[in-house]
Enzyme design. Structure first.
Site, PDB file in Angstrom:
ATOM      1  N   HIS A 203       0.752  -0.947   0.117  1.00  0.00           N
ATOM      2  CA  HIS A 203      -0.006  -0.040  -0.279  1.00  0.00           C
ATOM      3  C   HIS A 203       0.643   1.434   0.162  1.00  0.00           C
ATOM      4  CE1 HIS A 203      -3.324  -2.189   1.971  1.00  0.00           C
ATOM      5  NE2 HIS A 203      -3.654  -2.627   0.045  1.00  0.00           N
ATOM      6  N   HIS A 452      -0.594 -12.915  -0.665  1.00  0.00           N
ATOM      7  CA  HIS A 452      -1.430 -13.958  -0.120  1.00  0.00           C
ATOM      8  C   HIS A 452      -1.941 -14.590   0.265  1.00  0.00           C
ATOM      9  CE1 HIS A 452      -3.581 -10.324  -3.355  1.00  0.00           C
ATOM     10  NE2 HIS A 452      -3.174  -9.898  -1.318  1.00  0.00           N
TER      11      HIS A 452
END
Length: 694
Positions: A203, A452
């Site tokens: 991010h 992930h």
């Protein structure tokens, strides 16, 4: 190089402007129609849309203006390709090099960025003017870089098809259910903090934005009940829905046949030329703590207290938490007492563990500002803010290169790519103005999404003596109210720095493949399927092409994948069709690396760009870095560790001890747990920032 004459460019410009106007008219009709083209706020996909929201109305206007220019260029390129009968290979090779600035297409160029002739001491919030010759490199609202040209069916923007027979590729959901399973295979060496810091860093340097309607409304690509994709006549042109097979083992129970997916916004090319589509990065590409401060002056201004150089906080009975957001769309619920936070990034509330890291770094900024004010009482609020920001950026860079990156790619890759930091008081001279620092598309859509696979679907929360709670991650997405519980902050920090992560492999928690962003619904979305579709949206080439790029031999048979080959054969017509993200997860791993060879090299390449392409990187010599540190300051900064940042900024209620390296399991290879006061977790001495301290 292919030249375009003025007449042809004039024709192409008229075509592109007319087609863009038609698209806008169609959008307006869709919005005013009774057809379900706007996504319901109660859907799981709307919670996913929260990730790509813009900051405010002015931000939305700027983003849509720039994206509109890029879309017009894509349309113009298609028109020019058709008139000139160009091949995809000619487009991929960048044969269209004419500068469009002084042509009828000149208004599609990216807005000009102007820099002062004398570089500023402190880096700009938006990332611009880091490189004076290329002022847009690394700045926000600019395109991702690429390691290889994209693979688009039409050479411009249409998603790729099978290399074997030209047919559409298999549904990403079908690939997900065929290849990935829900099993827990834990690592023995590293903590959950690797996963959470990895998301924080993703991010920090990347944010793609889904297309939306011009007013910011979310686009629906499926029928409201999920039974089918919307009729193309009533569907936004950016729709790329994921078809769910009728026999899906999970979604089939709910009669779901369509998963919403909207393509990413585009950005104009840096050189103002025609060519294939490039996707936009909303945030600055540099490691510059944009997650703390934002990527626009407006964002930064709303986060500052303008007193003592500090950021605004929410005083929760004596504990400083992130300020409460005024954005009613930021969380699932905003009723009284339900905390929803604001920071430099719109995704803060997505994961409660992510909100914890945002809080840690906000507190660290304020801790630095307070100490600097004590040492330099004459400094203005502005000076204190800028100096604290500069130090915090350096601290994050140290943590990345000293602790996080070695854990991910291994010490051998750190040496091969010359990524290790210098020692002691030594400066670096490795800045190279010819290196574009921008994040690569392959990194953001594939390689760095390895994380992930290491997500645990549950968080184990411990009290002083025993486990108190198990939190199912989807239940706290965009619902971070537990942060207000007195012991919770320290408890989660303890969980992140003691619990192991899972292996990077073909195992995914069903929290990510079935219940992601469920928002109170009985089902959510499949993150694995989204990752595959996003790679296709961005034109990422097949896995085999990247094997060749990093010096490995191409696979010629599914058998080359070993035991995974048979499963891959069921969903891909050719070994040359395998998506990069999928192939990367199935790779053999070099010793000491969490990821396989291709992902390792893509990640390493990116962090070389972020280090050697950043003029303001903290180690750089005074002749290179306008905001350079002194040798004494460098020596102090290199002592920084994530454990020290946690110790200094926890609530100190349940957390008074910490392993020396927070990314490694306590007790592994001498990673002892010690008191936060221990010299084994050294402190940075800010005395060297005292003006005239000599």
């Amino acid at each position: 190089m292919i030249k375009a004459d003025a007449y042809t460019l004039g024709v192409v410009s008229r075509i592109s402007k007319a087609q863009l106007a038609e698209l806008r008219t169609r959008e307006a009709k869709l919005m005013s129609s009774s057809k379900p083209s706007i996504l319901s706020r109660s859907s799981a996909s709307y919670s996913h849309f929260r990730n790509s929201r813009t900051f405010n109305a002015a931000d939305l206007h700027q983003v849509m203006n720039i994206a509109g220019r890029a879309l017009e260029i894509a349309i113009a390129t298609r028109a020019f390709r058709d008139r000139q009968s160009l091949s995809n290979e000619e487009l991929e090779l960048g044969m269209l090099q004419d500068d469009l600035t002084l042509t009828p297409l000149g208004d599609t160029c990216a807005p000009k960025i102007f820099c002062d002739s004398v570089p500023e001491r402190y880096r700009r919030i938006d990332g611009a003017c880091n490189n004076i010759r290329h002022p847009a490199w690394g700045s926000h609202l600019t395109p991702y870089a690429r390691l290889l040209p994209p693979s688009y069916k039409d050479g411009v923007w249409s998603p790729r098809v099978s290399e074997y027979d030209g047919a559409p590729l298999a549904s990403p959901r079908k690939i997900s259910t065929t290849l990935f399973k829900d099993e827990n295979i834990y690592q023995s060496g590293h903590t959950l903090l690797v996963m959470q810091f990895g998301q924080y860093m993703a991010h920090e340097i990347t944010q793609s934005i889904d297309n939306s309607f011009m007013n910011g409304s979310a686009v629906a690509c499926c029928q409201p009940d999920g039974s089918a994709a919307l009729d193309p006549n009533f569907r936004h042109d950016a729709c790329m829905p994921i078809i769910i097979p009728e026999d899906d083992p999970f979604y089939g129970m709910f009669q779901q046949r369509c998963m919403n997916f909207v393509r990413s916004l585009l950005a104009p090319r840096h050189d103002c030329t025609m060519g294939y589509a490039e996707q936009m990065n909303k945030v600055s590409h540099f490691i510059d703590a944009s997650s703390v401060y934002g990527s626009t002056p407006d964002q930064t201004g709303q986060l500052r207290s303008f007193e003592g150089g500090k950021l605004i906080t929410f005083d929760d009975f004596g504990r400083d938490l992130l300020p409460i957001t005024k954005d009613s769309e930021a969380c699932l619920t905003m009723e009284q007492g339900s905390a929803c936070f604001n920071s430099g990034d719109t995704r803060t509330n997505q994961m409660i563990t992510l909100a914890v890291l945002h809080t840690i770094f906000m507190r660290e900024h304020n801790r630095l500002a307070s100490e600097l004010q004590r040492l330099n009482p004459s400094w203005s609020d502005e000076r204190l803010f800028l100096e604290a920001r500069q130090i915090l950026i350096a601290e994050i860079q140290v943590v990345v290169y000293k602790e996080f990156l070695p854990a991910v790619i291994g010490e051998q890759a750190m040496k091969e790519f010359n990524l290790n930091l210098k020692r002691g008081r030594e400066y670096s001279y490795e800045y190279d103005p010819s290196i574009e620092p921008s994040v690569t598309n392959e990194f953001t859509t594939a390689a760095f999404r390895f994380g992930h696979s290491i997500v645990d679907g549950q968080l184990k929360v411990y009290g002083t003596k025993k486990m108190e709670e198990i939190i199912f991650i989807p239940e706290v997405m965009f619902h971070p109210s537990r942060m207000r519980k007195r012991h919770f902050f320290d408890q989660i920090l303890s969980t992140l720095t003691t619990e192991p992560i899972q292996e990077v492999d073909d195992c995914f928690s069903d929290a990510l493949t079935r219940y992601m962003f469920r928002a109170g619904n009985p089902f959510g979305i499949d993150l694995a399927a989204l990752n595959i579709q996003r790679g296709r949206d961005h034109g990422i080439r097949p896995y085999n092409d990247y094997r060749e790029l990093v010096g490995l031999s191409r696979y010629t048979s599914f058998n080359d994948f070993g035991p995974k080959g048979e499963a891959l054969r069921k969903v891909y017509a050719s070994v040359d069709d395998v998506d990069l993200w999928v192939g990367g997860l199935f790779e053999e791993k070099p010793e000491g690396s969490m990821v396989g060879y291709v992902f390792r090299d893509i990640i390493a390449d990116q962090f070389v760009r972020l280090k050697n392409g950043d003029k303001y990187f903290f180690e750089n010599d005074p002749s290179l870095n306008p905001g350079h540190f002194t040798p004494d300051q460098l020596e102090e900064l290199r002592k920084v560790s994530m454990s020290r940042i946690i110790c200094d900024n926890s609530d100190g209620i349940l957390l008074a001890r910490q392993a020396i390296n927070a990314f490694r399991i306590p007790g592994v290879a001498g990673n002892d747990v010690v008191d936060c006061s221990s010299e084994l977790i050294p402190r940075i001495n800010l005395f060297y920032w005292k003006e005239n301290h000599i």
